[in-house]
Design an enzyme around this catalytic site. Structure first.
Site, PDB file in Angstrom:
ATOM      1  CB  CYS A 169      30.106  52.261   9.906  1.00 51.95           C
ATOM      2  SG  CYS A 169      28.290  51.056  10.824  1.00 51.95           S
TER       3      CYS A 169
ATOM      4  CG  HIS B 172      23.197  44.484   6.593  1.00 50.94           C
ATOM      5  ND1 HIS B 172      22.476  44.718   7.334  1.00 50.94           N
ATOM      6  CD2 HIS B 172      24.456  44.473   7.014  1.00 50.94           C
ATOM      7  CE1 HIS B 172      22.860  45.516   8.406  1.00 50.94           C
ATOM      8  NE2 HIS B 172      24.400  45.615   7.796  1.00 50.94           N
TER       9      HIS B 172
ATOM     10  CG  MET C 232      25.012  48.284   5.087  1.00 50.11           C
ATOM     11  SD  MET C 232      23.959  46.963   4.335  1.00 50.11           S
ATOM     12  CE  MET C 232      24.090  48.074   2.006  1.00 50.11           C
ATOM     13  N   GLY C 233      22.529  51.840   7.698  1.00 46.74           N
ATOM     14  CA  GLY C 233      22.625  52.888   8.185  1.00 46.74           C
ATOM     15  C   GLY C 233      22.430  54.032   7.538  1.00 46.74           C
TER      16      GLY C 233
END
Length: 397
Positions: A108, A318, A322-323
């Protein structure tokens, strides 16, 4: 007379609840976990599922720490590292909401920003490496994917500085900036052979049942990601969550794309395995820059961004980005000819600013061609992190 039943008391486990980037998760020191949960396996998964409140057929995670979205159904385990040139080992679990399943197949990127601050606060980093004032560089071994992340954590008066004026779209309040460097981000995934482009192509043709033949960039960087063109699916790239998440047919199409992309990338051996690997790969769609109104109501002008990207995580669009997918976006944008690079206008570039549902994000990556293979030494971006609560989490015995 009612028969009496003896129930075991709740277990009390030291834990910290943190926001990292646009995600939240429950963080544990490895040594604080019950002994049977210190190793991978059923006991660990069962514990984390109960902590987060899964599986929940209601989809709300009311009886746990989860927040009923992929961004808030997460657990992290951190330990002092025995690995040379690293401070801590970081293991991430994406906890399914409605299924009894913890996915350990990827990182993550958002919670990566909270690992350094947590590690320092928890005493897992050698004090000699932590300045009283300035910036501590925490060397993180990302155990899910076997990669190094460098977190630049601001320090003030001997404490992690958490407050500041750094604003991150998708997060309501400003905080202190944490710069992240994802070293050698091309993921070494099983079956992918460690290649950034597992098929050897910058653009593939993906035959997707019920959709047709789609152009796709299949990349291992940050996290395995499948990029397709918004227009090929009837979208313009300015969509917000409800446009996708309120459409069961759209979600089914994206899951089919994800499954067939995973098969082509060599991440699964058969289509039916995709359901057991929900966290990876990600699927995202790209489009040329255009103005839109973000989920907070802010007008994002076309001139602010290089391209539009929307990405799905755990089967839903999302709310931001998301990183790890941002690392994939930055890496793909740096390589001329990928769908991401073409959407951004083509050519060579070392950074890109993209529009997502909550606003914009800048990510940097520099690609070099070595012996006919593309290589990216590192990708970088800024996030923020904050401890929300610390103490003990209670789990029914």
């Amino acid at each position: 007379m009612m028969e009496s039943t003896t129930y075991s008391p709740q277990r009390r486990i030291a834990a910290t609840y943190l926001r990292g980037g646009t995600s939240k998760g429950v963080f544990f020191k490895l040594d604080d976990l019950p002994e049977d949960a210190r190793v991978a396996g059923h006991a660990r998964d069962a514990l984390l599922l109960r902590v987060i409140g899964s599986p929940d057929p209601y989809g709300k995670q009311i009886d746990g720490m989860g927040g009923a979205t992929s961004s808030t159904s997460k657990a992290v385990i951190v330990a002092a590292s025995a690995r040379a040139e690293h401070d801590v080992d970081y293991l991430f679990g994406q906890v399914a909401i409605d299924k009894p399943f913890v996915d350990w197949s990827g990182n993550c990127g958002n919670l990566s920003a909270a690992v350094g601050p947590f590690a320092i606060a928890a005493g897992l980093v050698d004090p000699a490496r932590v300045p009283h004032d300035g910036v501590a560089v925490v060397r993180i071994w990302q155990a899910n994917i076997g990669k190094t992340i460098l977190a630049h954590v601001p320090m003030a008066a001997g404490q992690v500085q958490e407050t500041g004026d750094f604003e991150l779209d998708g997060v309501t309040f400003p905080a202190a900036e944490v710069q992240l460097e994802f070293m050698d981000p091309a993921a070494e995934e099983e079956g992918g052979g460690g290649a950034m482009f597992p098929t050897g192509n910058l653009v593939d043709e993906l035959d997707v049942p019920g959709v047709g033949v789609l152009r796709a960039t299949l990349i291992n960087a940050g996290i395995p990601t499948i990029f397709v063109e918004a227009g090929a699916l009837g979208y313009d790239g300015t969509e917000l969550q409800d446009a996708i998440n309120g459409d069961p047919r759209a979600l089914a199409v994206f899951e089919t794309i994800r499954a067939h992309g995973a098969l082509r990338m060599g991440l699964i051996a058969s289509i039916d395995e995709a359901g057991k690997r929900q966290h990876t790969p990600k699927v995202a769609f790209v489009a040329k820059a255009a103005g839109y109104v973000s989920s907070s109501g802010r007008q994002v002008a076309a001139g602010e961004i290089d391209l539009l990207v929307r990405a799905l995580s755990m089967g839903k669009l999302h709310h931001a980005m998301m990183g790890t997918a941002a690392v994939a976006i930055g890496t793909a944008a740096a390589i001329p000819g990928t769908l991401v690079n073409l959407a951004a206008g083509g050519g060579e570039r070392s950074a890109v600013r993209f529009g997502h549902p909550s606003g914009t994000l800048r990510v940097g990556a520099e690609a070099v061609l070595e012996d006919g293979q593309w290589r990216v030494a590192k990708a970088s971006m800024s996030r923020s992190a904050r401890i929300l609560m610390e103490g003990w989490v209670r789990v029914p015995g």
